[in-house]
Design a protein around this motif. Sequence first.
Motif, PDB file in Angstrom:
ATOM      1  N   ALA A 202      -1.567  -0.238  -9.974  1.00 58.74           N
ATOM      2  CA  ALA A 202      -1.502   1.221  -9.817  1.00 58.74           C
ATOM      3  C   ALA A 202      -2.211   1.655  -8.541  1.00 58.74           C
ATOM      4  N   GLN A 203      -3.317   1.014  -8.227  1.00 55.82           N
ATOM      5  CA  GLN A 203      -4.058   1.326  -7.002  1.00 55.82           C
ATOM      6  C   GLN A 203      -3.172   1.102  -5.776  1.00 55.82           C
ATOM      7  N   VAL A 204      -2.491  -0.037  -5.718  1.00 54.81           N
ATOM      8  CA  VAL A 204      -1.621  -0.328  -4.573  1.00 54.81           C
ATOM      9  C   VAL A 204      -0.459   0.650  -4.530  1.00 54.81           C
ATOM     10  N   ASN A 205       0.130   0.942  -5.681  1.00 56.21           N
ATOM     11  CA  ASN A 205       1.225   1.929  -5.722  1.00 56.21           C
ATOM     12  C   ASN A 205       0.765   3.281  -5.199  1.00 56.21           C
ATOM     13  N   THR A 206      -0.438   3.702  -5.557  1.00 56.70           N
ATOM     14  CA  THR A 206      -0.978   4.974  -5.073  1.00 56.70           C
ATOM     15  C   THR A 206      -1.177   4.932  -3.566  1.00 56.70           C
ATOM     16  N   TYR A 207      -1.713   3.840  -3.053  1.00 56.49           N
ATOM     17  CA  TYR A 207      -1.891   3.702  -1.607  1.00 56.49           C
ATOM     18  C   TYR A 207      -0.550   3.776  -0.881  1.00 56.49           C
ATOM     19  N   LEU A 208       0.468   3.138  -1.448  1.00 54.50           N
ATOM     20  CA  LEU A 208       1.804   3.192  -0.839  1.00 54.50           C
ATOM     21  C   LEU A 208       2.328   4.618  -0.826  1.00 54.50           C
ATOM     22  N   ARG A 209       2.160   5.313  -1.936  1.00 50.92           N
ATOM     23  CA  ARG A 209       2.643   6.694  -2.028  1.00 50.92           C
ATOM     24  C   ARG A 209       1.909   7.599  -1.043  1.00 50.92           C
ATOM     25  N   LEU A 210       0.592   7.458  -0.957  1.00 47.39           N
ATOM     26  CA  LEU A 210      -0.203   8.320  -0.081  1.00 47.39           C
ATOM     27  C   LEU A 210       0.056   8.054   1.400  1.00 47.39           C
ATOM     28  N   THR A 211       0.405   6.823   1.735  1.00 47.22           N
ATOM     29  CA  THR A 211       0.654   6.484   3.140  1.00 47.22           C
ATOM     30  C   THR A 211       2.129   6.597   3.521  1.00 47.22           C
ATOM     31  N   GLY A 212       3.013   6.644   2.521  1.00 48.55           N
ATOM     32  CA  GLY A 212       4.445   6.654   2.805  1.00 48.55           C
ATOM     33  C   GLY A 212       4.986   5.281   3.166  1.00 48.55           C
ATOM     34  N   LEU A 213       4.186   4.246   2.966  1.00 47.37           N
ATOM     35  CA  LEU A 213       4.641   2.884   3.248  1.00 47.37           C
ATOM     36  C   LEU A 213       5.418   2.329   2.059  1.00 47.37           C
ATOM     37  N   HIS A 214       6.078   1.199   2.277  1.00 48.36           N
ATOM     38  CA  HIS A 214       7.006   0.671   1.269  1.00 48.36           C
ATOM     39  C   HIS A 214       6.584  -0.638   0.624  1.00 48.36           C
ATOM     40  N   LEU A 215       5.678  -1.383   1.263  1.00 47.35           N
ATOM     41  CA  LEU A 215       5.353  -2.714   0.749  1.00 47.35           C
ATOM     42  C   LEU A 215       3.850  -2.940   0.725  1.00 47.35           C
ATOM     43  N   GLY A 216       3.393  -3.420  -0.425  1.00 47.41           N
ATOM     44  CA  GLY A 216       1.992  -3.777  -0.577  1.00 47.41           C
ATOM     45  C   GLY A 216       1.872  -5.157  -1.191  1.00 47.41           C
ATOM     46  N   LEU A 217       0.825  -5.844  -0.841  1.00 49.64           N
ATOM     47  CA  LEU A 217       0.525  -7.141  -1.432  1.00 49.64           C
ATOM     48  C   LEU A 217      -0.826  -7.044  -2.132  1.00 49.64           C
ATOM     49  N   LEU A 218      -0.827  -7.374  -3.400  1.00 49.91           N
ATOM     50  CA  LEU A 218      -2.045  -7.432  -4.198  1.00 49.91           C
ATOM     51  C   LEU A 218      -2.389  -8.915  -4.322  1.00 49.91           C
ATOM     52  N   MET A 219      -3.576  -9.288  -3.847  1.00 57.60           N
ATOM     53  CA  MET A 219      -3.929 -10.703  -3.787  1.00 57.60           C
ATOM     54  C   MET A 219      -5.270 -10.966  -4.451  1.00 57.60           C
TER      55      MET A 219
END
Length: 129
Positions: A92-109
């Motif tokens: 959820a944290q990564v999804n929120t960061y993607l939404r707030l930045t308007g970016l499309h891809l995140g990697l959770l590692m």
Amino acid sequence: MKEQLNAISETVIGAAIAVHRELGPGLLESAYEACLEYELIDRGYSVERQLSLPVRYRGVSVDCGFRIDLRVNGLVIVELKAVERLERIHEAQVNTYLRLTGLHLGLLMNFNVTRMIDGVKRIVREFPE
């Protein structure tokens, strides 16, 4: 754009595997973050570390202390963990960061694993065609 994002993603995963092979599990997240930043820069990528992420609330930019661990080439968010296991809240944290930045891809590692590939989760938000 899709090919570019996939290429960055593959490189980040490969770099994380290299860092994990060298360091192994059991260190603090900050150690993996610094080493992954170094590895990606060494591979020719642009990396921003601990990037401040303000929240837009009712038309005002509010600094809430959110920080993106790494942003690679301005396009891919990388959120690092060193935990027993990844939880839904981490996604959820990564999804929120993607939404707030308007970016499309995140990697959770998660680096606290035996094999790094088992600690990688790709998170996609409205992937471009």
